[in-house]
Design a protein around this motif. Structure first.
Motif, mmCIF file in Angstrom:
data_model
loop_
_atom_site.group_PDB
_atom_site.id
_atom_site.type_symbol
_atom_site.label_atom_id
_atom_site.label_comp_id
_atom_site.label_asym_id
_atom_site.label_seq_id
_atom_site.Cartn_x
_atom_site.Cartn_y
_atom_site.Cartn_z
ATOM 1 N N PHE A 243 -10.661 -5.503 -4.141
ATOM 2 C CA PHE A 243 -10.318 -4.189 -3.585
ATOM 3 C C PHE A 243 -9.445 -4.412 -2.358
ATOM 4 N N GLU A 244 -8.373 -3.658 -2.240
ATOM 5 C CA GLU A 244 -7.579 -3.664 -1.013
ATOM 6 C C GLU A 244 -7.050 -2.260 -0.759
ATOM 7 N N TYR A 245 -6.902 -1.907 0.519
ATOM 8 C CA TYR A 245 -6.371 -0.586 0.853
ATOM 9 C C TYR A 245 -5.245 -0.757 1.860
ATOM 10 N N GLY A 246 -4.367 0.241 1.905
ATOM 11 C CA GLY A 246 -3.227 0.146 2.799
ATOM 12 C C GLY A 246 -2.412 -1.102 2.508
ATOM 13 N N SER A 247 -2.049 -1.843 3.565
ATOM 14 C CA SER A 247 -1.260 -3.061 3.390
ATOM 15 C C SER A 247 -2.048 -4.159 2.696
ATOM 16 N N GLY A 248 -3.372 -4.055 2.677
ATOM 17 C CA GLY A 248 -4.205 -5.029 1.986
ATOM 18 C C GLY A 248 -3.962 -6.447 2.444
ATOM 19 N N HIS A 259 3.224 -4.291 11.704
ATOM 20 C CA HIS A 259 2.172 -3.597 10.981
ATOM 21 C C HIS A 259 1.757 -2.264 11.593
ATOM 22 N N ASN A 260 1.914 -2.095 12.895
ATOM 23 C CA ASN A 260 1.427 -0.865 13.539
ATOM 24 C C ASN A 260 2.128 0.377 13.001
ATOM 25 N N ASN A 272 2.633 3.993 6.841
ATOM 26 C CA ASN A 272 1.213 4.191 6.507
ATOM 27 C C ASN A 272 0.613 2.902 5.972
ATOM 28 N N LEU A 273 0.813 1.828 6.736
ATOM 29 C CA LEU A 273 0.217 0.554 6.340
ATOM 30 C C LEU A 273 -1.294 0.572 6.533
ATOM 31 N N PHE A 289 -5.405 2.824 -2.328
ATOM 32 C CA PHE A 289 -6.037 1.516 -2.500
ATOM 33 C C PHE A 289 -5.765 0.987 -3.894
ATOM 34 N N ARG A 290 -6.026 -0.299 -4.069
ATOM 35 C CA ARG A 290 -5.797 -0.953 -5.354
ATOM 36 C C ARG A 290 -7.045 -1.724 -5.754
#
Length: 355
Positions: A243-248, A259-260, A272-273, A289-290
């Motif tokens: 599972f990862e969300y945003g920039s993961g 990244h900010n 929207n990282l 998310f992925r």
């Protein structure tokens, strides 16, 4: 067994080749008019036998509500429901009664319980997710009407949907059997799954989920962070590996300056990282998310294994199985996300006192 959810909860029962699956939803608010057709529509999206690239087990998956709904509205009491099993072929599993299939739960269930229902995998079967789709599609109707939850197949093996989700038309997700809204990529994915299936093999991939218009403030500062609750629910799906969300994981390669997410004057963000979540709480941007899924463990080819007595054997999958779980997992991801959001949404209602 443990429950899904914190305040809004789901407990379930059933095995793949038992009489039925079902569950009990508690703390569902009273007075909500439920669209039962929407619940059934989500079940129809998950059910087997939809196309040539999924298992051909034939199940109508019609849900029957036993309690908690009266004259079309929720009563505030526990909501009980049941989905009958209709098309089991238990003889297809006789050969694994005393054997452990590679990468299955056979060995671990035997060690944990000392007994297991080997027919169709018993409780470890992905058919358990039929309960989650019912609960999630109910919970979806608790959320504000403008909240949109869309999941789609974003990769199969090495075939990726390269377009960012912002450039995709989510209304096309169900327009093809693999549930990828990019038609050219979908055709390649379908061809790959058919090729793998013909070989008696299986293949994995990823599903991306996007949540739009989620109110600001959903999620708790500690132990109930929005991303943590989403991750926990997704990682409970059979065959889920990540599972990862945003920039993961890509965010781990970046510097803080890169990244900010800088603010606009209205406190939306230029990028929207963060994936719409900061400090475990939704910030009003899209939550995305992925979820990664491994290849299905049952393959229709010979593999080496051992029986309960430690004797070497050759084992080969039989019966009807998915060559790729992804198309049928799309509604599972969507509706699990809906249940998590509804649970945290109700909890958030208790966070501010008003007369």
């Amino acid at each position: 067994m443990f429950n899904l959810g914190n305040f809004l909860t789901l407990s379930t029962f059933g095995e793949s080749h038992g009489a039925a699956y079902g569950g009990i939803i508690t703390n569902f608010p009273a007075g909500l008019e439920i669209d039962l057709e929407k619940v059934q529509q989500q079940l129809d999206r998950r059910r087997p036998g939809q196309s040539a690239i999924v298992t051909q087990r034939k199940e109508s998956d019609e849900v029957k509500f036993l309690s908690g709904i009266f004259e079309g509205k929720t009563t505030g009491t526990p909501i009980g429901f049941q989905i009958e099993n209709e098309d089991q072929k238990s003889k297809d599993y006789n050969h694994i009664a005393q054997a452990a299939r590679p990468s299955h739960a056979d060995f671990t269930y035997d060690q944990k319980f000392g007994i297991r229902d080997y027919r169709g995998g018993g409780k470890s079967s992905a058919r358990e997710t039929v309960n989650w789709v019912v609960a999630g599609s109910m919970a979806r109707q608790l959320l504000p009407e403008n909240v949109e939850i869309s999941a789609y197949v974003s990769s199969v093996g090495e075939i990726f949907c390269e377009k960012p989700y912002q450039d995709l038309d989510f209304s096309k997700i169900d327009s093809n059997e693999v549930r990828c809204p990019d038609e050219e990529t979908a055709e390649r994915m379908i061809a790959k799954i058919k090729e793998i299936k013909k070989e008696g093999n299986t293949i994995g991939g990823t599903i991306t989920c996007v949540i739009k218009n989620l109110p600001i403030g959903i999620g708790e500062p500690v132990f109930g962070k929005l991303q943590a609750e989403l991750a926990k629910s997704m990682l409970n799906i059979n065959a889920c590996k990540g599972f990862e969300y945003g920039s993961g994981f890509c965010g781990a390669k970046m510097t803080g300056i890169e990244h900010n997410d800088l603010f606009n004057a209205n406190f939306t963000t230029k990028t929207n990282l963060s994936g719409g979540i900061q400090g475990g709480i939704s910030n009003g941007m899209d939550v995305y998310f992925r979820v990664a899924f491994k290849p299905v463990a049952t393959i229709l080819r010979p593999q080496e294994s051992f029986d309960k007595d430690g004797n070497p054997i050759i084992i080969e999958g039989k019966g009807r199985h998915d060559a790729c779980v992804l198309p049928r997992a799309v509604p599972i991801v969507e509706n699990l996300a809906a249940f998590v959001l509804a649970d945290l949404f109700l909890i958030n209602k208790l966070r501010k006192f008003s007369v």
